[in-house]
Design an enzyme around this catalytic site. Structure first.
Site, PDB file in Angstrom:
ATOM      1  N   CYS A 246     -17.996 -13.343   0.669  1.00  0.00           N
ATOM      2  CA  CYS A 246     -16.595 -13.687   0.415  1.00  0.00           C
ATOM      3  C   CYS A 246     -15.686 -13.470   1.622  1.00  0.00           C
ATOM      4  O   CYS A 246     -14.546 -13.933   1.613  1.00  0.00           O
ATOM      5  CB  CYS A 246     -16.077 -12.873  -0.768  1.00  0.00           C
ATOM      6  SG  CYS A 246     -16.968 -13.168  -2.307  1.00  0.00           S
ATOM      7  N   HIS A 325     -18.462  -4.655  10.372  1.00  0.00           N
ATOM      8  CA  HIS A 325     -19.776  -4.911   9.789  1.00  0.00           C
ATOM      9  C   HIS A 325     -20.470  -3.579   9.532  1.00  0.00           C
ATOM     10  O   HIS A 325     -20.751  -2.826  10.450  1.00  0.00           O
ATOM     11  CB  HIS A 325     -20.623  -5.771  10.727  1.00  0.00           C
ATOM     12  CG  HIS A 325     -21.680  -6.570  10.022  1.00  0.00           C
ATOM     13  ND1 HIS A 325     -22.589  -5.986   9.143  1.00  0.00           N
ATOM     14  CD2 HIS A 325     -21.970  -7.900  10.026  1.00  0.00           C
ATOM     15  CE1 HIS A 325     -23.384  -6.926   8.667  1.00  0.00           C
ATOM     16  NE2 HIS A 325     -23.036  -8.097   9.179  1.00  0.00           N
ATOM     17  N   HIS A 409       3.705  -9.329   3.546  1.00  0.00           N
ATOM     18  CA  HIS A 409       2.887  -9.949   2.500  1.00  0.00           C
ATOM     19  C   HIS A 409       1.427  -9.536   2.658  1.00  0.00           C
ATOM     20  O   HIS A 409       0.926  -9.399   3.780  1.00  0.00           O
ATOM     21  CB  HIS A 409       3.004 -11.478   2.552  1.00  0.00           C
ATOM     22  CG  HIS A 409       4.413 -11.974   2.504  1.00  0.00           C
ATOM     23  ND1 HIS A 409       5.159 -12.006   1.344  1.00  0.00           N
ATOM     24  CD2 HIS A 409       5.230 -12.449   3.485  1.00  0.00           C
ATOM     25  CE1 HIS A 409       6.362 -12.487   1.612  1.00  0.00           C
ATOM     26  NE2 HIS A 409       6.428 -12.758   2.897  1.00  0.00           N
ATOM     27  N   HIS A 413      -8.370 -10.117  -1.045  1.00  0.00           N
ATOM     28  CA  HIS A 413      -9.388 -10.947  -1.685  1.00  0.00           C
ATOM     29  C   HIS A 413      -9.460 -10.663  -3.182  1.00  0.00           C
ATOM     30  O   HIS A 413      -9.654  -9.520  -3.609  1.00  0.00           O
ATOM     31  CB  HIS A 413     -10.750 -10.685  -1.034  1.00  0.00           C
ATOM     32  CG  HIS A 413     -11.900 -11.242  -1.804  1.00  0.00           C
ATOM     33  ND1 HIS A 413     -11.974 -12.564  -2.190  1.00  0.00           N
ATOM     34  CD2 HIS A 413     -13.028 -10.646  -2.284  1.00  0.00           C
ATOM     35  CE1 HIS A 413     -13.093 -12.759  -2.853  1.00  0.00           C
ATOM     36  NE2 HIS A 413     -13.752 -11.619  -2.936  1.00  0.00           N
ATOM     37  N   HIS A 442      -6.103 -14.459 -11.874  1.00  0.00           N
ATOM     38  CA  HIS A 442      -5.835 -14.921 -13.240  1.00  0.00           C
ATOM     39  C   HIS A 442      -5.937 -16.436 -13.358  1.00  0.00           C
ATOM     40  O   HIS A 442      -6.555 -16.961 -14.285  1.00  0.00           O
ATOM     41  CB  HIS A 442      -4.441 -14.463 -13.664  1.00  0.00           C
ATOM     42  CG  HIS A 442      -4.075 -14.876 -15.057  1.00  0.00           C
ATOM     43  ND1 HIS A 442      -3.450 -16.077 -15.334  1.00  0.00           N
ATOM     44  CD2 HIS A 442      -4.241 -14.263 -16.256  1.00  0.00           C
ATOM     45  CE1 HIS A 442      -3.244 -16.171 -16.630  1.00  0.00           C
ATOM     46  NE2 HIS A 442      -3.709 -15.096 -17.216  1.00  0.00           N
ATOM     47  N   ASN A 446     -12.333 -15.686  -9.059  1.00  0.00           N
ATOM     48  CA  ASN A 446     -12.810 -15.333  -7.728  1.00  0.00           C
ATOM     49  C   ASN A 446     -13.390 -16.599  -7.087  1.00  0.00           C
ATOM     50  O   ASN A 446     -14.502 -17.017  -7.394  1.00  0.00           O
ATOM     51  CB  ASN A 446     -13.870 -14.236  -7.822  1.00  0.00           C
ATOM     52  CG  ASN A 446     -14.409 -13.817  -6.467  1.00  0.00           C
ATOM     53  OD1 ASN A 446     -14.135 -14.440  -5.444  1.00  0.00           O
ATOM     54  ND2 ASN A 446     -15.190 -12.753  -6.451  1.00  0.00           N
TER      55      ASN A 446
END
EC number: 2.3.1.-
Length: 523
Positions: A246, A325, A409, A413, A442, A446
């Protein structure tokens, strides 16, 4: 403490009136009445503008000295420069040369001209009852697995309007390679059509193409599918990233940025998506059923440019990319893992340690990002508490930097409700800071690497993005990775036509009851 003080004062007032007059003339107890956050804010402004405050007296002294200078002294200075014209020209040449070299060798700014998010058609929506009915009819899940999926759905933070690919709406589902290709084409081409339409850029003008999709990597590649569809030019620099989870969207942005430093006057297109058709899990292992309940259809296409002329029409400028990582750790490497269950059915397993591992990766990422974005005041506070913690053997509570002073802002994720809850808590954010993430989860679920763009689109659709505002996009992915991208708005950003929230932004944010989002309603 405060209530007891008031009661005590009330008792003294009833005993006699003179003490009441003396009490009213006292100054308030600022240690009790001044809100600490305002003291901290003042300290932030003081430290941040310390250099400016120190330069003001110096400028005043220079102006006063210049006002008292004799005109004859100025005339002598001018004559001296005339007689040393060669020296003046040499110094000017060196100055111009140095400035030119700095401009030519310095990093080229990268602009986000525009982006587009795919909005699926209404017939692909999958409300909870339909999801459970299909799961039951397909006959692949036992009662325990069905009940587990029902509980996950109810607690997931997803609404009733998320989307699944058309192949999964059939009974039985059509899980062929052709169906997976159809899903990929529909979402990628849908986002790219909107991007080219809104920007007016022709496909032949694109010099760099980066596509990321973690679980579907056919031959020819997804990037080749795009080149074929839009007839990109033959010398395009094309890349296809797979298996990166992702957070691959930020990885793709970073790769495009590096390529734009090499290739002058170039457009780069980045496409972030995920494919669900061939990656639906039809088994009964609970850790592998969670992705079924959370992942939904989505894609985003971004147009980047290093052309100076595009600055005036671009929405954002890329400021920083920080990638972490954590794959050297075996536990982190296996926390999001594609494998077969005992029955030989393939799925993605999510470890129970996922949140702890994500927290460790986040800690490393923000430790690197902090010095790049935090004001000096926050850095000094963090350093001071770190030193005190070392001196007093860990008895001092560590100071968490206030990232709200660095960003207006936050695009976290939308991996799930738990992810958003933990980051809101650990970064000490307000509910409005995570509103875009919660509402994206919502409305769209995802959508993997594209979720941070749906969140940015939400902020724009609400009319909250102003010139100079800074945006922090942060994503987590298998491997395990935590990646951040920082953008700065170049104008008061308005939503582009055909945006993902165009038909429903008036219904958001949804009401939260007992910690669970309720179905959107007309406002």
């Amino acid at each position: 403490m405060e209530g007891g003080g008031k009661a005590g004062a009330g008792g003294r007032d009833q005993a006699s009136s003179p003490p009441q007059r003396r009490e009213s003339r006292r100054l308030p107890d600022f240690l009790q009445s001044v809100n600490l956050k305002y003291v901290k804010l003042g300290y932030h402004y003081l430290i941040t503008h310390l250099l400016t405050l120190l330069l003001i007296p110096l400028m005043v002294v220079i102006v006063l000295e210049a006002a008292q200078t004799d005109p004859n002294d100025l005339r002598q200075l001018w004559l001296h420069l005339q007689y040393n014209l060669v020296s003046v020209l040499v110094c000017s040449a060196f100055l111009v040369f140095g400035t030119t070299v700095y401009i030519m060798t310095g990093p080229r700014p990268v602009y986000l001209v525009d982006y587009a998010c795919y909005r699926p058609p209404p017939n692909l929506q999958v409300p909870f009852p339909r999801f459970m009915k299909h799961s039951q009819i397909c006959g692949e899940f036992n009662e325990a697995a069905l009940e587990f999926q029902r509980r996950i759905l109810e607690r997931s933070g997803l609404g009733q309007e998320t989307y699944l690919p058309s192949a999964l709406h059939y009974l039985p589902p059509r899980l062929s390679m052709a169906s997976a290709r159809e899903e990929a084409e529909e979402v990628m081409f849908g986002a790219l059509n909107a991007l080219f339409r809104n920007t007016g850029v022709k496909p032949k003008d694109i010099g760099i193409l980066v596509v990321n999709c973690s679980l579907f990597n056919p031959t020819p590649s997804l990037s080749a599918m795009i080149v074929n569809r839009y007839k990109f030019r033959g010398n395009i620099k094309s890349f296809n990233l797979g298996g990166m989870g992702c957070s691959a969207g930020v990885v793709s942005i970073d790769l495009a940025r590096d390529l734009l430093q090499i290739h002058r006057s170039t457009y780069a297109v980045v496409v972030s998506t995920e494919n669900i058709t061939q990656n639906w899990y039809f088994g009964n292992r609970k850790s592998m059923l969670i992705p079924n309940c959370l992942f939904r259809v989505g894609a985003a296409a971004m147009l980047l440019s290093n052309r100076s002329a595009d600055r005036w029409r671009a929405k954002y400028k890329l400021v920083h990319v920080v990638r972490t990582h954590h794959g050297a750790d075996d536990r982190a490497f296996r926390c999001v893992y594609q494998e077969q269950d005992d029955a030989g059915k393939v799925g993605v397993s999510l470890s129970k340690d996922l949140m702890a591992i994500a927290g460790e990766a986040l800690k490393i990422n923000i430790t690197t990002l902090g010095p790049l974005v935090l004001p000096i005041s926050e850095q000094l506070l963090f350093f001071a508490t770190l030193v005190a913690k070392k001196l007093f053997n860990g008895k001092v509570k560590p100071y968490i930097p206030d990232f709200k002073l660095a960003f207006e802002h936050f695009c976290i994720h939308a991996g799930g409700r738990a992810v958003i809850d933990e980051l809101e808590k650990n970064l000490q954010l307000r509910p409005d800071h995570v509103e875009a993430s919660r509402m994206t989860l919502h409305r769209f679920g995802n959508t993997s690497s594209s979720s941070i763009w749906y969140e940015l689109a939400y902020t724009e659709a609400k009319g909250r993005m102003r010139k100079g505002h800074r945006v922090w996009q942060i994503a987590f992915g298998s491997g395990f990775k935590c990646n951040s991208a920082v953008w700065q708005a170049l104008c008061n950003v308005k939503p582009s036509p055909d945006g993902p929230w165009e038909d429903c932004i008036h219904r958001y944010p949804v009401e939260i009851v007992d910690g669970f989002p309720q179905p959107p309603h007309e406002q």
